[in-house]
Design an enzyme around this catalytic site. Sequence first.
Site, PDB file in Angstrom:
ATOM      1  N   VAL A 107     -83.432  85.818  20.845  1.00  0.00           N
ATOM      2  CA  VAL A 107     -84.359  85.647  21.970  1.00  0.00           C
ATOM      3  C   VAL A 107     -85.673  86.383  21.685  1.00  0.00           C
ATOM      4  O   VAL A 107     -86.767  85.854  21.890  1.00  0.00           O
ATOM      5  CB  VAL A 107     -83.722  86.175  23.283  1.00  0.00           C
ATOM      6  CG1 VAL A 107     -84.733  86.211  24.414  1.00  0.00           C
ATOM      7  CG2 VAL A 107     -82.542  85.303  23.673  1.00  0.00           C
ATOM      8  N   ARG A 140     -82.604  77.019  24.713  1.00  0.00           N
ATOM      9  CA  ARG A 140     -81.389  76.426  24.149  1.00  0.00           C
ATOM     10  C   ARG A 140     -81.425  76.623  22.650  1.00  0.00           C
ATOM     11  O   ARG A 140     -82.453  76.352  22.021  1.00  0.00           O
ATOM     12  CB  ARG A 140     -81.356  74.910  24.395  1.00  0.00           C
ATOM     13  CG  ARG A 140     -81.077  74.513  25.800  1.00  0.00           C
ATOM     14  CD  ARG A 140     -81.444  73.057  25.998  1.00  0.00           C
ATOM     15  NE  ARG A 140     -82.871  72.840  25.744  1.00  0.00           N
ATOM     16  CZ  ARG A 140     -83.456  71.640  25.704  1.00  0.00           C
ATOM     17  NH1 ARG A 140     -82.737  70.556  25.872  1.00  0.00           N
ATOM     18  NH2 ARG A 140     -84.748  71.509  25.498  1.00  0.00           N
ATOM     19  N   GLU A 141     -80.330  77.071  22.076  1.00  0.00           N
ATOM     20  CA  GLU A 141     -80.287  77.188  20.625  1.00  0.00           C
ATOM     21  C   GLU A 141     -80.516  75.805  20.031  1.00  0.00           C
ATOM     22  O   GLU A 141     -80.056  74.803  20.566  1.00  0.00           O
ATOM     23  CB  GLU A 141     -78.946  77.754  20.160  1.00  0.00           C
ATOM     24  CG  GLU A 141     -78.845  79.229  20.451  1.00  0.00           C
ATOM     25  CD  GLU A 141     -77.668  79.893  19.777  1.00  0.00           C
ATOM     26  OE1 GLU A 141     -77.241  79.454  18.697  1.00  0.00           O
ATOM     27  OE2 GLU A 141     -77.177  80.867  20.358  1.00  0.00           O
ATOM     28  N   LYS A 159     -80.882  83.189  36.633  1.00  0.00           N
ATOM     29  CA  LYS A 159     -80.443  82.984  35.247  1.00  0.00           C
ATOM     30  C   LYS A 159     -78.937  82.680  35.178  1.00  0.00           C
ATOM     31  O   LYS A 159     -78.498  81.696  34.583  1.00  0.00           O
ATOM     32  CB  LYS A 159     -80.774  84.234  34.426  1.00  0.00           C
ATOM     33  CG  LYS A 159     -80.122  84.310  33.084  1.00  0.00           C
ATOM     34  CD  LYS A 159     -80.664  83.240  32.156  1.00  0.00           C
ATOM     35  CE  LYS A 159     -79.787  83.120  30.931  1.00  0.00           C
ATOM     36  NZ  LYS A 159     -80.367  82.340  29.881  1.00  0.00           N
ATOM     37  N   LEU A 213     -74.136  65.844  31.207  1.00  0.00           N
ATOM     38  CA  LEU A 213     -72.964  65.055  31.607  1.00  0.00           C
ATOM     39  C   LEU A 213     -72.385  64.366  30.377  1.00  0.00           C
ATOM     40  O   LEU A 213     -71.805  63.289  30.481  1.00  0.00           O
ATOM     41  CB  LEU A 213     -73.344  64.020  32.666  1.00  0.00           C
ATOM     42  CG  LEU A 213     -73.571  64.564  34.083  1.00  0.00           C
ATOM     43  CD1 LEU A 213     -73.946  63.438  35.035  1.00  0.00           C
ATOM     44  CD2 LEU A 213     -72.335  65.296  34.613  1.00  0.00           C
ATOM     45  N   CYS A 264     -73.822  81.859  25.292  1.00  0.00           N
ATOM     46  CA  CYS A 264     -74.336  82.007  26.664  1.00  0.00           C
ATOM     47  C   CYS A 264     -73.344  81.591  27.746  1.00  0.00           C
ATOM     48  O   CYS A 264     -72.932  82.422  28.556  1.00  0.00           O
ATOM     49  CB  CYS A 264     -75.616  81.223  26.804  1.00  0.00           C
ATOM     50  SG  CYS A 264     -76.828  81.703  25.584  1.00  0.00           S
ATOM     51  N   LYS A 316     -72.900  73.724  18.474  1.00  0.00           N
ATOM     52  CA  LYS A 316     -73.713  72.536  18.785  1.00  0.00           C
ATOM     53  C   LYS A 316     -74.573  72.259  17.570  1.00  0.00           C
ATOM     54  O   LYS A 316     -74.707  73.130  16.704  1.00  0.00           O
ATOM     55  CB  LYS A 316     -74.555  72.751  20.040  1.00  0.00           C
ATOM     56  CG  LYS A 316     -75.556  73.892  19.920  1.00  0.00           C
ATOM     57  CD  LYS A 316     -76.291  74.105  21.200  1.00  0.00           C
ATOM     58  CE  LYS A 316     -77.655  73.468  21.154  1.00  0.00           C
ATOM     59  NZ  LYS A 316     -78.483  73.778  22.309  1.00  0.00           N
ATOM     60  N   ARG A 348     -70.377  81.163  17.699  1.00  0.00           N
ATOM     61  CA  ARG A 348     -69.733  81.935  18.771  1.00  0.00           C
ATOM     62  C   ARG A 348     -69.106  80.989  19.805  1.00  0.00           C
ATOM     63  O   ARG A 348     -69.754  80.081  20.298  1.00  0.00           O
ATOM     64  CB  ARG A 348     -70.758  82.869  19.421  1.00  0.00           C
ATOM     65  CG  ARG A 348     -71.029  84.087  18.545  1.00  0.00           C
ATOM     66  CD  ARG A 348     -72.107  84.947  19.122  1.00  0.00           C
ATOM     67  NE  ARG A 348     -73.416  84.362  18.910  1.00  0.00           N
ATOM     68  CZ  ARG A 348     -74.550  84.918  19.330  1.00  0.00           C
ATOM     69  NH1 ARG A 348     -74.512  86.049  20.005  1.00  0.00           N
ATOM     70  NH2 ARG A 348     -75.703  84.333  19.085  1.00  0.00           N
TER      71      ARG A 348
END
Length: 433
Positions: free
Chosen positions: A11, A157-158, A207, A253, A263, A323, A330
């Site tokens: 971050v 978002r990563e 958050k 979705l 996260c 992802k 992680r």
Amino acid sequence: MKVAVIGAGYVGTTTSVAFAHYGHKVMVVEKDIEKIKKLRNAELPFYEEGVESLLKKLIEIQLLKFTDNIELTLKQSEVIFITVGTPSLPDGGADLSYVEAVGREIGKLIDEYKVIVTKSTVPVGTGEWLKSVIQEELDNRNKAIPFDVVSNPEFLREGKALYDALFPDRIVVGCESDQAKVKMKKLYADVGKTTLFTNIRDAEMIKYASNAFLATKISFINELARLCEKTGANVNQVAKGMGLDTRIGEQFLQAGIGYGGSCFPKDLQAIMYLASEVKLPMTILEAVTEVNRSQSEWFLKKVENSLGTLEHKRIALLGLSFKPGTDDIREAASLKIIKHLMQHNASVTAYDPQATHHVQSLFPEVTYASTPLEAVKKADAVLLVTEWEEIVDTNWQQVKQLVEQPFLFDGRNALDPNKMRELGFRYDGVGLA
Ligand code: UGA
């Protein structure tokens, strides 16, 4: 403006690049000397598309600097961002020891008015606590130096962090003084997005609530996918139809084998811990967590049912990161899947474009391939775990020729079922008719 960022993690680094890109002079403080050396050479300690090239440019034009000298950095900055880690404690709470250590340093070192901003994800009430930590250190020095604490959560978002940092949907600033508000407005003046000013507690809750809600959408569609499968409906179509209603929205979705990452799992635990402290049940979030925990099990049951047994079967896993677009593993579904397959004496070959080295140290018994085609050779079943473009665009015709048995399980509904069936695969996705 002169901005200090304490903590050159994911971050901190991405946020610094964004602030420097918007013309601020940013100094990033990091304790790890090796990390500083790398960052000064524009080498990232993590994989994130687009960040390295911009980093290089900003270092060259001297808008971005990396240092271990916190004293000098604090002296020269108007706004100080805290971007250190807040890992989960065994009881689910957030470990604030790194935030506290930075707060104490700030209290020991500042000599004029500063705005101190938490960007790390912190439990509600942390801003007030941080204020008291800094004040305690100032009192120890017998100094009456004014300062403000602000909460400015990140929504990165990563894999898309640079885009999100440069072009955020919204900016949330929890701020309780006009002086700090003026500075924060100036800081974000060029970003041109809706800035919501709230009090500190509200910003901290926004958050957690945002991540909890997104995770809820995912678990909702994943549970629905199980029902779709039983009733002959197609979850992709159902999600599309639902998403066209602007009150629902189409994002998050996408049914699959569950959410992972640094996260959602951690923040859900933290919000539930917060609720337990005030003795409030969080029924929905508990269900969200449970659906997510069991989603990969449900998926693997389908694999087992098709193969008859997992024992001594050769399973090819395509994708390991939680992802696409990141090397982060992680809480990745791949880890749960490998563990399960190992426990059932299957033999696993895996491929990932970026994350292999991380998984290798955890599971040395897995065979790691250097291409998707190498991974699928003689496989009894191929499992698509992470929808990297490279994996989705693999030559599936060739895959079909290389496998032992044509079982293809698409954990992300990333492939075209008709096309795969035409190629001769026994294709199965998540919640598809
Ligand atoms: C998440 C949030 O999306 C960011 O807004 C937030 O700033 C960040 O957490 C954080 O708190 O720092 P991130 O964890 O990087 O970002 O990744 P996401 O894109 O949200 O994906 C999380 C997981 O959900 C992945 O495993 C992904 O595969 C899964 N997912 C996502 C689904 O299964 N279905 C979807 O429809 C969307």
